[in-house]
Scaffold this active site. Structure first.
Site, PDB file in Angstrom:
ATOM      1  CB  SER A 128      -0.910   0.012   1.232  1.00  0.00           C
ATOM      2  OG  SER A 128      -1.588   1.251   1.337  1.00  0.00           O
ATOM      3  CB  SER A 136      -2.423   4.444   2.305  1.00  0.00           C
ATOM      4  OG  SER A 136      -3.423   4.187   1.346  1.00  0.00           O
ATOM      5  CB  THR A 145      -7.567  -1.263   0.871  1.00  0.00           C
ATOM      6  OG1 THR A 145      -7.582  -1.643  -0.500  1.00  0.00           O
ATOM      7  CG2 THR A 145      -6.646  -2.172   1.662  1.00  0.00           C
ATOM      8  CE  LYS A 170     -12.000   0.393  -0.793  1.00  0.00           C
ATOM      9  NZ  LYS A 170     -11.926   0.985  -2.157  1.00  0.00           N
ATOM     10  CG  ASP A 178     -12.760   4.702  -2.883  1.00  0.00           C
ATOM     11  OD1 ASP A 178     -11.597   5.157  -2.850  1.00  0.00           O
ATOM     12  OD2 ASP A 178     -13.066   3.573  -2.452  1.00  0.00           O
ATOM     13  N   GLY A 183     -17.691  -4.860  -8.250  1.00  0.00           N
ATOM     14  CA  GLY A 183     -17.375  -4.857  -6.832  1.00  0.00           C
ATOM     15  C   GLY A 183     -17.598  -3.508  -6.174  1.00  0.00           C
ATOM     16  CB  ALA A 201     -18.181  -1.567  -9.864  1.00  0.00           C
ATOM     17  NE  ARG A 218     -14.379 -12.144 -14.464  1.00  0.00           N
ATOM     18  CZ  ARG A 218     -13.881 -12.644 -15.591  1.00  0.00           C
ATOM     19  NH1 ARG A 218     -14.522 -13.626 -16.204  1.00  0.00           N
ATOM     20  NH2 ARG A 218     -12.762 -12.166 -16.101  1.00  0.00           N
ATOM     21  NE  ARG A 252     -19.446  -9.319  -7.437  1.00  0.00           N
ATOM     22  CZ  ARG A 252     -18.929  -8.787  -6.344  1.00  0.00           C
ATOM     23  NH1 ARG A 252     -19.528  -7.744  -5.772  1.00  0.00           N
ATOM     24  NH2 ARG A 252     -17.834  -9.260  -5.800  1.00  0.00           N
TER      25      ARG A 252
END
Length: 284
Positions: A17, A19, A64, A68, A105, A130, A133, A153, A157
């Site tokens: 990371s 961050s 992360t 989330k 985000d 996910g 998205a 996929r 989803r």
């Protein structure tokens, strides 16, 4: 004189990371010399126990994958924006010790696009389904998008993406991942998939591509991004998103604004070059 505070990024895996580089640079630039920022490898099973250790000495946490969504039931409150996509990437500690879930985000995506001159979006494609998205859908809704097609996929989803769209007031159509190449002609394509998932789409990039926002930063450029740039398209990368969302986290946690974006970007670029060199890869 400032009061020493600490913050950290949690996730698993977390070793690579960037961050800590971004936040530590911001603290130095803001004169917060007693503030510290670390990384901790924490998965879903260990998250609640870690949160129990967070006391008044903490300013906040960055989250992360895979945390989330796992963090949602463990918080005292969640902002409306984060709740709209069921995704929290920032935990802010209030003076009273309450843990508040925030999503940086979403504004980070819009800021990164605006930096490349994209102020308004009518139609877009999202690759993947996910948490990122979901944030992309919320950002697109903020930027005026009327129609978004998601390529995913699984039927589960797809249904989830349509539900997100309903909550956001956004028309979301979904299609099978096997048809994703058909979406590359959209004015804006947002790729939210893990590394190498979009590699097979590179040969399908149109002759005059629009804007590609690929949320990855290592490896970079992805095969899709490389082809996109070679054909003259506009690129927005994952490092742009990482920097902008981190700047917003810094402002929330420290109460200082604006965050030192230029210094954070320079530090992140140096750190990424060093990381790529250690891994024996190339970057351009």
């Amino acid at each position: 004189m400032t009061t020493a505070r600490k913050a950290a990024v949690l996730g698993s895996p977390i070793a690579h990371s960037l961050s800590p580089v971004l936040h530590s640079t911001a603290y130095r630039e803001l004169g917060l010399d007693d503030w510290t920022y670390e990384r901790h490898d924490v998965d879903e099973r260990g998250l609640e126990a870690f949160l129990d250790t967070v006391d008044h000495g903490w300013a906040g946490l960055s989250l992360t994958m895979p945390l989330k969504r796992a963090v949602l039931p463990l918080l005292d409150s969640v902002t409306e924006v984060a709740e709209s996509v069921r995704s929290v990437n920032t935990v802010f500690l209030t003076p009273a010790g309450r843990k508040v879930g925030i999503n940086t985000d979403i504004p980070g995506i819009t800021a990164a696009l605006r930096e490349r001159g994209v102020e308004h979006v009518e139609r877009a494609v999202v690759l993947g389904g996910g948490a990122t998205a979901a944030s992309a859908l919320a950002a697109l809704a903020r930027m005026g998008a009327r129609e978004v097609t998601g390529y995913v996929r699984s039927a589960a989803r797809a249904e989830e993406m349509r539900e997100w769209g309903g909550r956001l007031g956004l028309e979301v159509r979904t299609a099978a991942w096997s048809r994703a190449a058909e979406g590359l002609g959209a004015p804006l394509v947002v790729a939210t998939t893990p590394a190498h998932v979009t590699d097979a789409l590179a040969e399908a990039v149109p002759e005059r591509p629009g804007v590609l926002f690929d949320v990855l930063y290592n490896p970079w450029p992805t095969r899709l991004a490389h082809r996109w740039r070679a054909r003259g398209g506009t690129l927005v990368g994952g490092l742009d998103l990482l920097i902008h969302q981190a700047a917003l986290q810094v402002e929330v946690m420290t109460g200082r604004s604006p965050a030192p974006l230029r210094a954070m970007r320079a530090a992140a670029e140096r750190a990424l070059r060093a990381l790529v060199a250690r891994e024996g890869k190339t970057i351009d």
